[in-house]
Design a protein around this motif. Structure first.
Motif, PDB file in Angstrom:
ATOM      1  N   ALA A 197       0.832  -1.205   0.000  1.00 22.90           N
ATOM      2  CA  ALA A 197       0.000   0.000   0.000  1.00 22.90           C
ATOM      3  C   ALA A 197       0.869   1.260   0.000  1.00 22.90           C
ATOM      4  CB  ALA A 197      -0.927  -0.008   1.223  1.00 22.90           C
ATOM      5  N   VAL A 198       1.931   1.247   0.809  1.00 21.52           N
ATOM      6  CA  VAL A 198       2.840   2.400   0.842  1.00 21.52           C
ATOM      7  C   VAL A 198       3.526   2.562  -0.509  1.00 21.52           C
ATOM      8  CG1 VAL A 198       4.926   3.339   1.910  1.00 21.52           C
ATOM      9  CG2 VAL A 198       3.215   2.172   3.322  1.00 21.52           C
ATOM     10  N   TRP A 199       3.948   1.461  -1.078  1.00 23.29           N
ATOM     11  CA  TRP A 199       4.584   1.476  -2.404  1.00 23.29           C
ATOM     12  C   TRP A 199       3.616   2.017  -3.452  1.00 23.29           C
ATOM     13  CZ3 TRP A 199       6.211  -3.715  -5.162  1.00 23.29           C
ATOM     14  CH2 TRP A 199       6.802  -3.421  -6.392  1.00 23.29           C
ATOM     15  N   ALA A 200       2.371   1.550  -3.412  1.00 25.08           N
ATOM     16  CA  ALA A 200       1.372   2.010  -4.384  1.00 25.08           C
ATOM     17  C   ALA A 200       1.139   3.511  -4.274  1.00 25.08           C
ATOM     18  CB  ALA A 200       0.062   1.259  -4.162  1.00 25.08           C
ATOM     19  N   LYS A 201       1.153   4.016  -3.052  1.00 21.98           N
ATOM     20  CA  LYS A 201       0.963   5.458  -2.852  1.00 21.98           C
ATOM     21  C   LYS A 201       2.091   6.237  -3.506  1.00 21.98           C
ATOM     22  CE  LYS A 201      -0.792   9.212  -1.024  1.00 21.98           C
ATOM     23  NZ  LYS A 201      -2.072   9.794  -1.513  1.00 21.98           N
ATOM     24  N   GLN A 202       3.315   5.742  -3.374  1.00 20.64           N
ATOM     25  CA  GLN A 202       4.467   6.419  -3.977  1.00 20.64           C
ATOM     26  C   GLN A 202       4.446   6.311  -5.496  1.00 20.64           C
ATOM     27  OE1 GLN A 202       7.899   4.553  -2.192  1.00 20.64           O
ATOM     28  NE2 GLN A 202       7.696   5.652  -0.246  1.00 20.64           N
ATOM     29  N   ALA A 203       4.048   5.147  -6.006  1.00 20.88           N
ATOM     30  CA  ALA A 203       4.128   4.896  -7.447  1.00 20.88           C
ATOM     31  C   ALA A 203       2.941   5.448  -8.227  1.00 20.88           C
ATOM     32  CB  ALA A 203       4.263   3.393  -7.698  1.00 20.88           C
ATOM     33  N   GLY A 205      -0.050   7.038  -6.503  1.00 24.66           N
ATOM     34  CA  GLY A 205      -0.819   8.084  -5.837  1.00 24.66           C
ATOM     35  C   GLY A 205      -1.963   7.591  -4.986  1.00 24.66           C
ATOM     36  N   ASP A 206      -2.210   6.273  -4.927  1.00 23.88           N
ATOM     37  CA  ASP A 206      -3.296   5.718  -4.121  1.00 23.88           C
ATOM     38  C   ASP A 206      -2.783   4.532  -3.317  1.00 23.88           C
ATOM     39  OD1 ASP A 206      -5.668   7.293  -4.902  1.00 23.88           O
ATOM     40  OD2 ASP A 206      -5.277   6.431  -6.874  1.00 23.88           O
ATOM     41  N   PHE A 207      -3.235   4.424  -2.058  1.00 25.74           N
ATOM     42  CA  PHE A 207      -2.857   3.286  -1.233  1.00 25.74           C
ATOM     43  C   PHE A 207      -3.534   1.997  -1.704  1.00 25.74           C
ATOM     44  CE2 PHE A 207      -2.077   6.753   1.864  1.00 25.74           C
ATOM     45  CZ  PHE A 207      -0.770   6.442   2.206  1.00 25.74           C
ATOM     46  N   TRP A 208      -4.768   2.124  -2.182  1.00 24.05           N
ATOM     47  CA  TRP A 208      -5.566   0.932  -2.502  1.00 24.05           C
ATOM     48  C   TRP A 208      -6.558   1.301  -3.589  1.00 24.05           C
ATOM     49  CZ3 TRP A 208      -4.522  -3.717  -0.091  1.00 24.05           C
ATOM     50  CH2 TRP A 208      -5.412  -4.767  -0.326  1.00 24.05           C
ATOM     51  N   TRP A 210      -8.586  -1.379  -5.228  1.00 24.50           N
ATOM     52  CA  TRP A 210      -9.548  -2.471  -5.384  1.00 24.50           C
ATOM     53  C   TRP A 210      -9.531  -3.066  -6.792  1.00 24.50           C
ATOM     54  CZ3 TRP A 210     -11.222  -4.833  -1.277  1.00 24.50           C
ATOM     55  CH2 TRP A 210     -11.364  -4.121  -0.086  1.00 24.50           C
ATOM     56  N   ASP A 211      -8.324  -3.161  -7.375  1.00 22.70           N
ATOM     57  CA  ASP A 211      -8.232  -3.900  -8.636  1.00 22.70           C
ATOM     58  C   ASP A 211      -8.289  -5.394  -8.282  1.00 22.70           C
ATOM     59  OD1 ASP A 211      -5.708  -4.635  -7.710  1.00 22.70           O
ATOM     60  OD2 ASP A 211      -4.702  -4.214  -9.597  1.00 22.70           O
ATOM     61  N   PRO A 212      -8.391  -6.309  -9.261  1.00 24.39           N
ATOM     62  CA  PRO A 212      -8.575  -7.734  -8.946  1.00 24.39           C
ATOM     63  C   PRO A 212      -7.523  -8.297  -7.993  1.00 24.39           C
ATOM     64  CG  PRO A 212      -9.026  -7.365 -11.255  1.00 24.39           C
ATOM     65  CD  PRO A 212      -8.496  -6.069 -10.723  1.00 24.39           C
ATOM     66  N   LYS A 213      -6.256  -7.923  -8.166  1.00 23.74           N
ATOM     67  CA  LYS A 213      -5.188  -8.427  -7.299  1.00 23.74           C
ATOM     68  C   LYS A 213      -5.428  -7.997  -5.853  1.00 23.74           C
ATOM     69  CE  LYS A 213      -0.851 -10.186  -7.065  1.00 23.74           C
ATOM     70  NZ  LYS A 213      -0.391 -11.454  -7.660  1.00 23.74           N
ATOM     71  N   GLU A 214      -5.734  -6.738  -5.657  1.00 23.99           N
ATOM     72  CA  GLU A 214      -5.945  -6.218  -4.313  1.00 23.99           C
ATOM     73  C   GLU A 214      -7.219  -6.779  -3.688  1.00 23.99           C
ATOM     74  OE1 GLU A 214      -5.839  -2.072  -5.061  1.00 23.99           O
ATOM     75  OE2 GLU A 214      -3.651  -1.952  -5.101  1.00 23.99           O
ATOM     76  N   THR A 215      -8.241  -6.969  -4.501  1.00 22.46           N
ATOM     77  CA  THR A 215      -9.487  -7.542  -3.992  1.00 22.46           C
ATOM     78  C   THR A 215      -9.267  -8.952  -3.468  1.00 22.46           C
ATOM     79  OG1 THR A 215     -10.803  -6.217  -5.530  1.00 22.46           O
ATOM     80  CG2 THR A 215     -11.854  -8.157  -4.575  1.00 22.46           C
ATOM     81  N   TRP A 216      -8.535  -9.773  -4.241  1.00 19.04           N
ATOM     82  CA  TRP A 216      -8.272 -11.137  -3.797  1.00 19.04           C
ATOM     83  C   TRP A 216      -7.293 -11.167  -2.627  1.00 19.04           C
ATOM     84  CZ3 TRP A 216     -10.819 -15.455  -4.335  1.00 19.04           C
ATOM     85  CH2 TRP A 216     -11.741 -15.553  -5.377  1.00 19.04           C
ATOM     86  N   ALA A 217      -6.402 -10.183  -2.556  1.00 17.25           N
ATOM     87  CA  ALA A 217      -5.505 -10.091  -1.400  1.00 17.25           C
ATOM     88  C   ALA A 217      -6.317  -9.842  -0.131  1.00 17.25           C
ATOM     89  CB  ALA A 217      -4.489  -8.967  -1.604  1.00 17.25           C
ATOM     90  N   ALA A 218      -7.319  -8.973  -0.230  1.00 17.75           N
ATOM     91  CA  ALA A 218      -8.179  -8.688   0.921  1.00 17.75           C
ATOM     92  C   ALA A 218      -9.006  -9.915   1.309  1.00 17.75           C
ATOM     93  CB  ALA A 218      -9.098  -7.510   0.600  1.00 17.75           C
ATOM     94  N   ILE A 219      -9.527 -10.626   0.311  1.00 16.41           N
ATOM     95  CA  ILE A 219     -10.311 -11.841   0.579  1.00 16.41           C
ATOM     96  C   ILE A 219      -9.438 -12.881   1.293  1.00 16.41           C
ATOM     97  CG2 ILE A 219     -11.476 -13.810  -0.497  1.00 16.41           C
ATOM     98  CD1 ILE A 219     -12.412 -11.874  -2.712  1.00 16.41           C
ATOM     99  N   ASP A 267      -5.664  -5.046 -17.472  1.00 11.26           N
ATOM    100  CA  ASP A 267      -5.185  -3.669 -17.400  1.00 11.26           C
ATOM    101  C   ASP A 267      -4.711  -3.306 -15.991  1.00 11.26           C
ATOM    102  OD1 ASP A 267      -5.793  -3.209 -20.100  1.00 11.26           O
ATOM    103  OD2 ASP A 267      -7.877  -2.729 -19.611  1.00 11.26           O
ATOM    104  N   SER A 268      -4.584  -4.294 -15.145  1.00  9.16           N
ATOM    105  CA  SER A 268      -4.172  -4.041 -13.758  1.00  9.16           C
ATOM    106  C   SER A 268      -2.725  -3.604 -13.691  1.00  9.16           C
ATOM    107  CB  SER A 268      -4.374  -5.309 -12.924  1.00  9.16           C
ATOM    108  OG  SER A 268      -3.764  -5.167 -11.649  1.00  9.16           O
ATOM    109  N   VAL A 269      -2.419  -2.727 -12.740  1.00 10.11           N
ATOM    110  CA  VAL A 269      -1.032  -2.279 -12.565  1.00 10.11           C
ATOM    111  C   VAL A 269      -0.187  -3.409 -11.977  1.00 10.11           C
ATOM    112  CG1 VAL A 269      -1.666   0.142 -12.262  1.00 10.11           C
ATOM    113  CG2 VAL A 269      -1.589  -1.373 -10.263  1.00 10.11           C
ATOM    114  N   HIS A 270      -0.821  -4.479 -11.508  1.00 11.42           N
ATOM    115  CA  HIS A 270      -0.093  -5.591 -10.907  1.00 11.42           C
ATOM    116  C   HIS A 270       0.378  -6.612 -11.938  1.00 11.42           C
ATOM    117  CE1 HIS A 270      -2.178  -4.105  -7.262  1.00 11.42           C
ATOM    118  NE2 HIS A 270      -1.076  -4.488  -6.681  1.00 11.42           N
TER     119      HIS A 270
END
Length: 274
Positions: A197-203, A205-208, A210-219, A267-270
């Motif tokens: 999340a910290v890395w995403a904010k730097q790269a 501009g947003d901590f989170w 909710w793209d597919p990778k982040e959604t499944w990470a939360a699940i 199209d995910s940044v991941h």
């Protein structure tokens, strides 16, 4: 880099043979002695040999990662194929840790199979492309984020294997080891999410986002948290607790590589490369 990858098969074979040898030696320790406070000299010697052979396998496989890292002039963590290298390494480490801690004579064998599967996939489909890193990956968070995730995935993989055994054997005693592995795995998984999340904010501009990778990470994170919740409240039978760990590991696989095959993830940044 191509020349370095050409020698991977030799490191892989040596590591698999050493780890398999350690697995065979581990099976030679009589199970009845494992319930006693102390082991006979011969059994203790066999356990040390099994652990030593497994440790040597890790050193051989780790040596290739170091050589590849040097050849690429970047950490080999960019593509799915490269992360499989780390998972194979950490699967060995997690299996060895579990064996030393709880003396399951079967866990080295299952870890060997798990690690070998990913090694074979990499031999058939290496997915290692070039030495370049896109700008978003040129961050101080890149190495700790990926390394911590791969380590947590491997630890939780051992929890999955023990849960399978508990489900089949109906052995209540496995819950203690599952608890420890889930606690360790979830702790590192949490750090991986926070660092990401910290890395995403730097790269971006947003901590989170909710793209597919982040959604499944939360699940995945919530699923393992649910296991801890039920354990602390002393709720759930052995069967359903083991099923929850197995389900959580399935979610983890979806988070790690399954999302790459979802149309919504293209199209995910991941998605840096497969």
């Amino acid at each position: 880099m191509i020349m370095v990858w050409d020698i991977f098969i030799y490191f892989a074979i040596a590591a698999v043979v050493l780890y398999a040898a350690g697995s065979v030696v581990a099976w030679m320790v009589p199970s009845k002695e494992r319930v006693l406070p102390g082991l006979s000299g011969k059994s203790a010697c066999l356990e040390n040999i099994a652990a030593s052979l497994s440790g040597m396998a890790m050193l051989v496989f780790g040596a290739f990662i170091v050589v590849l890292w040097s050849s690429l002039s970047r950490p080999p963590m960019r593509t799915l194929g490269e992360t499989r290298l780390w998972y194979s390494f950490f699967a060995m480490a997690a299996g060895l840790f579990t064996y030393i801690r709880w003396k399951y004579n079967w866990v080295l064998s299952f870890s060997a199979v798990l690690s070998t599967v990913f090694i074979v996939i990499n031999c058939l489909k290496p997915q290692i492309h070039d030495a370049t890193l896109m700008p978003a990956l040129q961050s101080g968070w890149f190495i700790p984020h990926v390394t911590v995730y791969m380590f947590s995935y491997s630890i939780l993989g051992c929890a999955f294997l023990i849960a399978l055994r508990g489900l089949v054997k109906k052995d209540e005693t496995v819950l203690q080891s599952i608890d420890t592995l889930v606690y360790i795995g979830l702790a590192f998984l949490s750090f991986g999410m926070l660092s990401g999340a910290v890395w995403a904010k730097q790269a971006w501009g947003d901590f989170w986002t909710w793209d597919p990778k982040e959604t499944w990470a939360a699940i995945t994170w919530l699923s393992y948290l649910a296991y801890i919740h039920f354990r602390l409240l002393h709720k759930g039978s052995l069967k359903w607790l083991c099923i929850l760990v197995i389900f959580s590991f399935a979610c983890l696989q979806m988070c790690w590589w399954g999302v790459n095959y979802l149309p919504s993830a293209q199209d995910s940044v991941h998605v840096y490369g497969r």
